[in-house]
Design a protein around this motif. Structure first.
Motif, PDB file in Angstrom:
ATOM      1  N   THR A  12       0.824  -1.211   0.000  1.00 39.43           N
ATOM      2  CA  THR A  12       0.000   0.000   0.000  1.00 39.43           C
ATOM      3  C   THR A  12       0.858   1.261   0.000  1.00 39.43           C
ATOM      4  O   THR A  12       0.349   2.361  -0.041  1.00 39.43           O
ATOM      5  CB  THR A  12      -0.935   0.025   1.227  1.00 39.43           C
ATOM      6  OG1 THR A  12      -0.129  -0.215   2.386  1.00 39.43           O
ATOM      7  CG2 THR A  12      -2.002  -1.042   1.145  1.00 39.43           C
ATOM      8  N   GLY A  13       2.179   1.103   0.075  1.00 38.53           N
ATOM      9  CA  GLY A  13       3.067   2.278   0.087  1.00 38.53           C
ATOM     10  C   GLY A  13       3.062   2.936   1.449  1.00 38.53           C
ATOM     11  O   GLY A  13       2.144   2.766   2.249  1.00 38.53           O
ATOM     12  N   ASN A  14       4.130   3.667   1.721  1.00 37.79           N
ATOM     13  CA  ASN A  14       4.180   4.472   2.942  1.00 37.79           C
ATOM     14  C   ASN A  14       3.958   3.638   4.201  1.00 37.79           C
ATOM     15  O   ASN A  14       3.124   3.962   5.032  1.00 37.79           O
ATOM     16  CB  ASN A  14       3.117   5.576   2.840  1.00 37.79           C
ATOM     17  CG  ASN A  14       3.554   6.827   3.572  1.00 37.79           C
ATOM     18  OD1 ASN A  14       4.713   6.955   3.946  1.00 37.79           O
ATOM     19  ND2 ASN A  14       2.642   7.740   3.763  1.00 37.79           N
ATOM     20  N   LEU A  15       4.700   2.555   4.330  1.00 38.19           N
ATOM     21  CA  LEU A  15       4.562   1.723   5.530  1.00 38.19           C
ATOM     22  C   LEU A  15       5.005   2.521   6.753  1.00 38.19           C
ATOM     23  O   LEU A  15       5.893   3.369   6.672  1.00 38.19           O
ATOM     24  CB  LEU A  15       5.395   0.445   5.383  1.00 38.19           C
ATOM     25  CG  LEU A  15       4.899  -0.545   4.315  1.00 38.19           C
ATOM     26  CD1 LEU A  15       5.896  -1.667   4.103  1.00 38.19           C
ATOM     27  CD2 LEU A  15       3.541  -1.123   4.652  1.00 38.19           C
ATOM     28  N   HIS A  16       4.367   2.259   7.880  1.00 37.65           N
ATOM     29  CA  HIS A  16       4.587   3.089   9.063  1.00 37.65           C
ATOM     30  C   HIS A  16       4.972   2.238  10.272  1.00 37.65           C
ATOM     31  O   HIS A  16       5.102   1.017  10.183  1.00 37.65           O
ATOM     32  CB  HIS A  16       3.351   3.951   9.356  1.00 37.65           C
ATOM     33  CG  HIS A  16       2.083   3.153   9.429  1.00 37.65           C
ATOM     34  ND1 HIS A  16       1.811   2.273  10.463  1.00 37.65           N
ATOM     35  CD2 HIS A  16       1.010   3.080   8.594  1.00 37.65           C
ATOM     36  CE1 HIS A  16       0.628   1.714  10.273  1.00 37.65           C
ATOM     37  NE2 HIS A  16       0.127   2.166   9.133  1.00 37.65           N
ATOM     38  N   LEU A  17       5.120   2.904  11.399  1.00 30.15           N
ATOM     39  CA  LEU A  17       5.554   2.257  12.633  1.00 30.15           C
ATOM     40  C   LEU A  17       4.635   1.104  13.037  1.00 30.15           C
ATOM     41  O   LEU A  17       5.095   0.085  13.546  1.00 30.15           O
ATOM     42  CB  LEU A  17       5.628   3.299  13.764  1.00 30.15           C
ATOM     43  CG  LEU A  17       6.176   2.819  15.102  1.00 30.15           C
ATOM     44  CD1 LEU A  17       7.671   2.493  14.995  1.00 30.15           C
ATOM     45  CD2 LEU A  17       5.948   3.860  16.193  1.00 30.15           C
ATOM     46  N   GLY A  18       3.345   1.252  12.802  1.00 27.60           N
ATOM     47  CA  GLY A  18       2.387   0.183  13.121  1.00 27.60           C
ATOM     48  C   GLY A  18       2.699  -1.078  12.329  1.00 27.60           C
ATOM     49  O   GLY A  18       2.647  -2.190  12.867  1.00 27.60           O
ATOM     50  N   ASN A  19       3.022  -0.911  11.038  1.00 27.18           N
ATOM     51  CA  ASN A  19       3.400  -2.062  10.205  1.00 27.18           C
ATOM     52  C   ASN A  19       4.699  -2.688  10.698  1.00 27.18           C
ATOM     53  O   ASN A  19       4.852  -3.905  10.715  1.00 27.18           O
ATOM     54  CB  ASN A  19       3.595  -1.651   8.739  1.00 27.18           C
ATOM     55  CG  ASN A  19       2.386  -0.972   8.124  1.00 27.18           C
ATOM     56  OD1 ASN A  19       2.466   0.174   7.688  1.00 27.18           O
ATOM     57  ND2 ASN A  19       1.266  -1.647   8.097  1.00 27.18           N
ATOM     58  N   TYR A  20       5.639  -1.813  11.108  1.00 19.96           N
ATOM     59  CA  TYR A  20       6.953  -2.315  11.543  1.00 19.96           C
ATOM     60  C   TYR A  20       6.832  -3.108  12.848  1.00 19.96           C
ATOM     61  O   TYR A  20       7.245  -4.268  12.928  1.00 19.96           O
ATOM     62  CB  TYR A  20       7.944  -1.156  11.711  1.00 19.96           C
ATOM     63  CG  TYR A  20       9.282  -1.632  12.242  1.00 19.96           C
ATOM     64  CD1 TYR A  20      10.168  -2.310  11.415  1.00 19.96           C
ATOM     65  CD2 TYR A  20       9.627  -1.457  13.582  1.00 19.96           C
ATOM     66  CE1 TYR A  20      11.372  -2.804  11.912  1.00 19.96           C
ATOM     67  CE2 TYR A  20      10.826  -1.942  14.078  1.00 19.96           C
ATOM     68  CZ  TYR A  20      11.701  -2.615  13.238  1.00 19.96           C
ATOM     69  OH  TYR A  20      12.877  -3.114  13.729  1.00 19.96           O
ATOM     70  N   LEU A  21       6.232  -2.479  13.874  1.00 18.48           N
ATOM     71  CA  LEU A  21       6.151  -3.151  15.179  1.00 18.48           C
ATOM     72  C   LEU A  21       5.133  -4.295  15.166  1.00 18.48           C
ATOM     73  O   LEU A  21       5.287  -5.277  15.870  1.00 18.48           O
ATOM     74  CB  LEU A  21       5.801  -2.144  16.279  1.00 18.48           C
ATOM     75  CG  LEU A  21       6.878  -1.082  16.575  1.00 18.48           C
ATOM     76  CD1 LEU A  21       6.377  -0.095  17.618  1.00 18.48           C
ATOM     77  CD2 LEU A  21       8.190  -1.707  17.042  1.00 18.48           C
ATOM     78  N   GLY A  22       4.092  -4.153  14.340  1.00 11.67           N
ATOM     79  CA  GLY A  22       3.040  -5.169  14.298  1.00 11.67           C
ATOM     80  C   GLY A  22       3.409  -6.387  13.479  1.00 11.67           C
ATOM     81  O   GLY A  22       2.886  -7.474  13.707  1.00 11.67           O
TER      82      GLY A  22
END
Length: 333
Positions: A12-22
């Motif tokens: 989806t592009g623009n992965l964020h901290l939620g994607n990283y830690l989750g």
């Protein structure tokens, strides 16, 4: 005995901290365990359940691969590929959709949430994508699948489909029934602006999330401006139920430092939020800045990313094509 692990991430592009830690941080740990065989799939077929800009989708696929590698997943140890280039996924999804039952899919709460009030206008793909997810997993005989709370129900469906296929065609244990891998000590990462909403790239304000491509100053600024309440830091973990923003920030800190929420609460009990935020920002910068720099560097070398995908596609194809041929034989094709 090692685990066979399959997991997918939407490009989806623009992965964020939620994607990283989750998810991604957990993938790195699984990849680093030499006993595990890991397959990480960029699920581009899933992405088109909602309309995508074709140019953006192409870039987002590469960006997801770059994020995997920048975060520490080794493409020599694990298979990284994109789903649309392995035909067995689409073929498997069709065959399994003839095994899955409408009643099972009607119970999927994710569809109700994503389709909203006007579900008549949602695509059939959005409704049936849990069957494609089942095919993704079952083609590789995965023993374990890392799942968050929002995907547990889909994995249950996958297990039901596998068991029904095995029973219907009298092929005991042919489709491996996978187990969920639930992260211990993990808090769902919520918006920095509203502790009751999940961190999301679709939220309008960029201040609501830490993007994995953010630079040091952006990270520090976002944590400084993150919503809190007027009270000092909580003294007790029970207080967190009423103080969602404090709970979220302490959850992020705990995930980054691999500590329990209880210990994090103890460490900062009664202190000012500003003191805690400084330490949180420092930990975030130490973790995210190197990833951000590496993502940008990798995106400058599209050929390298395409070669990793091509190599992954070849390896995935070897496994999935054998399984789909057996499935076709069993079904009678």
């Amino acid at each position: 005995m090692g685990k066979k692990i399959f997991s997918g991430v939407q490009p989806t592009g623009n992965l964020h901290l939620g994607n990283y830690l989750g998810a991604i941080k957990n993938f790195v740990d699984l990849n680093n365990d030499n006993d595990n065989k890991c397959i990480f799939c960029v699920v581009d077929l899933h992405a088109i359940t909602v309309k995508q800009d074709p140019k953006e989708l192409k870039n987002n696929i590469r960006e997801t691969v770059a994020t995997f590698i920048a975060s520490g997943i080794d493409p020599k140890k694990s298979i990284i590929f994109n789903q649309s280039r392995v035909a067995a996924h689409a073929e498997g999804a069709w065959i399994l959709s003839c095994v899955a039952r409408m009643g099972w899919l009607n119970r999927m709460t994710q569809f109700k949430e994503k389709a909203g009030k006007d579900k008549e206008k949602a695509s059939i793909g959005l409704y049936s994508y849990p069957v494609l997810m089942a095919a993704d997993i079952l083609l590789y005989d995965a023993t374990h699948v890392p799942v968050g709370d929002d995907q547990k129900q889909h994995l249950e469906l996958c297990r039901d489909i596998a068991q029904k296929f095995n029973n219907d065609f009298e092929v005991e244990n042919f489709l491996q029934v996978p187990e969920p891998l639930i992260q211990k000590e993990f808090s769902r990462i919520m918006s920095l602006k509203d502790g009751s909403k999940k961190m999301s790239k679709s939220e309008l304000s960029d201040l609501s999330r830490i993007n994995l491509t953010d630079e040091k100053d952006q990270i520090i600024n976002k944590i400084k401006k993150a919503k809190t309440d007027p009270l000092p830091m909580p003294q007790d973990i029970k207080e967190l139920e009423e103080r969602l923003e404090a709970k979220n920030l302490l959850g992020i800190y705990s995930s980054l430092t691999n500590s329990t929420l209880e210990n994090s609460v103890k460490n900062f009990a009664g202190k000012n939020f500003s003191e805690f935020k400084d330490e949180l920002a420092e930990n975030l910068v130490n973790k995210i800045e190197p990833i951000s720099n590496e993502i940008k560097k990798l995106l400058g070398d599209k050929n390298y990313l395409d070669e990793i995908l091509l190599d992954g596609v070849e390896k995935a194809n070897l496994i999935a094509s054998k399984k789909i041929e057996r499935i076709k034989e069993i079904v009678g094709f």
